[in-house]
Design an enzyme around this catalytic site. Structure first.
Site, PDB file in Angstrom:
ATOM      1  CG  LEU A  14      -2.219  -0.617   1.184  1.00  0.00           C
ATOM      2  CD1 LEU A  14      -2.972  -0.308   2.770  1.00  0.00           C
ATOM      3  CD2 LEU A  14      -3.251   0.029   0.156  1.00  0.00           C
ATOM      4  CG  ASP A  15       0.477   4.446  -2.909  1.00  0.00           C
ATOM      5  OD1 ASP A  15      -0.162   3.813  -3.829  1.00  0.00           O
ATOM      6  OD2 ASP A  15      -0.025   5.349  -2.286  1.00  0.00           O
TER       7      ASP A  15
END
Ligand code: DC
Length: 491
Positions: free
Chosen positions: A106-107
């Site tokens: 998940l950035d």
């Protein structure tokens, strides 16, 4: 992506030696990883893949699959550690948890549900597009999304790559949980995992994303986890996730430290299709019928892993007593099981060096020395009659056996491995068993009575088990008898 552990810790958890003594074994050149001598103090291994031997003997451990669900906050990196010292998701977890790796990414500015696991194969598959695991996201855009934009997201948008990206569903929704502000949220569901795909899709339809929260991965939902909070998935959730990406229990291979070598006279797959590597042998019988002495010698003779399942029930009993949870407290027992982190290994038995002893660690604490404590002896039949306890240990035992093993217990041939390649039921006269265990007649009879009369998996031979009365036989004679049966059945 796999969860590696330090070799001396791995050896300690397998019951080979204390951490310090394990480091000494390494220094003395007595430990090998995949055939190479490992002396460097920081050496790490992947318990799912590496074959570790100490003094020439294979070290087998099986660690329970642990999957954590975390609400990753914004600004925290999806990584184990960061060279620049930024906060990472693994850094948010307590140190005494089994080592896990994040599943996918998940950035930095995205938040919400992130799974972490010590099961390398599961991590790989969950993040691989081929397995098409569904992920759901809630998006808060800078301006309300229009029906036309939702339609375009569903129909597929150009994200500057060969293939357009399409959402399975895209619709308006409320805020994802009470930790988030009210607003014009919408949710989209995707099957894919291309980099920054949700943000790129939103941009492509002219939406500026203020917040992006992952709310579900397959059947696992973020629910009410607050940012930075995490929980451990229940065994049933883990099995569902594994099944969703083709790792169905019980026939799937499980990370067992080092593959047992194929057994004598065995087809490489043990005749059980792909994933197997040896026969599965069930040795059942009442207390002191000789299950461990016989079962572990049979395992050694065949080069198979060995598990004394009684040690698991005893360890759970020890843990429950230590935590002051009586067997009548069903909710308390269920809570204990939910958080149970159990690791089993094998070492030569102290009182019988030719036999193997199953070692058990719970939460890193060594339960092995307590398995024969008086209170454990007195309580084990009561805790092992609880269906929740049996269910919990069932999955573990089946995973252990998946690649071939000898399991000793009470219900292996009837419940745990009803399709075992060989089933043996050992018997012995009451007075012989009493002499072997040093128990009183009353204790012995009481244990047998509870074990045989409980409704969950009562002690009884499987209809297709070979029954051997060991009362007047030597251990060697029984072992040869069992090996003969194995040769007959499995060749
Ligand atoms: O094999 P043992 O005596 O260490 O087993 C201790 C207890 O654990 C036994 O009284 C019942 C329980 N047990 C069980 O219910 N099912 C098994 N497969 C193994 C043990």
């Amino acid at each position: 992506m796999t969860a590696r552990v330090r070799l001396h810790v791995f050896l300690a958890h397998a019951g080979v030696a204390s951490r310090r003594a394990a480091e000494r074994l390494m220094r003395e050149g007595r430990v090998q990883v995949n055939g190479e001598t490992a002396t460097a103090p920081g050496t790490t291994v992947d318990p799912a893949r590496d074959r570790v031997t100490a003094d020439g003997r294979e070290v087998q451990v099986m660690t329970e699959v642990v999957v954590l669900a975390m609400n990753k906050p914004r600004g925290v990196l999806t990584a184990a550690r960061d060279a620049r010292g930024r906060r990472t998701v693994v850094g948010l977890l307590p140190e005494d948890l089994p080592r896990t790796v994040p599943v996918g990414r998940l950035d930095l500015q995205s938040e919400g549900l992130l799974l972490l696991t010590n099961d390398g194969e599961l991590a790989l598959r969950l993040s691989h597009p081929r397995y098409g695991v569904t992920k759901r996201y809630a998006v808060l855009p800078a301006q309300p999304v229009t029906a036309e934009q939702l339609r375009r997201l569903r129909g597929g948008v150009d994200i500057g790559e060969e293939r357009p990206a399409a959402a399975r569903t895209a619709r308006r929704c409320g805020r994802p949980a009470r930790h988030y502000a009210e607003g014009d949220w919408f949710e989209i569901e995707l099957h894919e995992g291309r980099k920054h795909v949700v943000r790129r899709m939103c941009e492509a339809v002219g939406l500026r994303v203020l917040r992006l929260v992952r709310t579900a991965v397959d059947g696992v939902a973020l629910s009410d986890l607050a940012p930075s909070q995490w929980r451990r998935l229940r065994a049933a959730e883990v099995e569902a996730l594994r099944a969703a990406c083709g790792l169905g229990a019980p026939a799937s291979p499980r990370p067992v430290g080092g593959l047992p070598p194929p057994a004598r006279g065995q087809a490489p797959d043990g005749g059980r299709g792909s994933g197997g590597s040896g026969p599965r042998i069930a040795i059942d019988g009442p207390a002191a019928s000789g299950k461990t002495a016989i079962g572990s010698r049979v395992a050694r003779a065949l080069g198979l892993a060995f598990l004394d399942t009684g040690a698991l029930y005893r360890a759970v009993t020890w843990w429950a007593l230590r935590n002051h949870v009586p067997p009548e407290d069903r909710a308390g027992v269920a809570g204990l099981l939910r958080d149970l982190r159990l690791t089993v290994g094998t070492r030569p038995a102290r009182d019988d060096p030719e036999a193997l002893q199953t070692t058990v660690h719970i939460d890193g604490a060594d339960a092995t020395a307590h398995l024969r404590d008086r209170p454990v002896e007195a309580g084990v039949s009561l805790y092992s009659a609880l269906p929740a306890v049996r269910r919990h240990l069932l999955a573990l035992q089946r995973r252990f056996a998946a690649r071939g093993a000898v399991l000793a217990g009470r219900d292996i041939g009837t419940v745990v491995l009803p399709d075992a390649d060989v089933k043996v039921f050992l018997e012995a006269k009451l007075e012989v068993r009493r002499a072997r265990r040093g128990e009183t007649a009353a204790e012995q009879e009481e244990r047998d009575r509870i074990d045989a009369s409980r409704s969950a998996a009562p002690l009884r031979p499987a209809p297709d088990a070979v029954i051997i009365d060991t009362s007047s036989l030597t251990i060697g004679a029984v072992v040869s008898r069992v090996l003969d049966i194995v040769t007959e059945r499995v060749s």
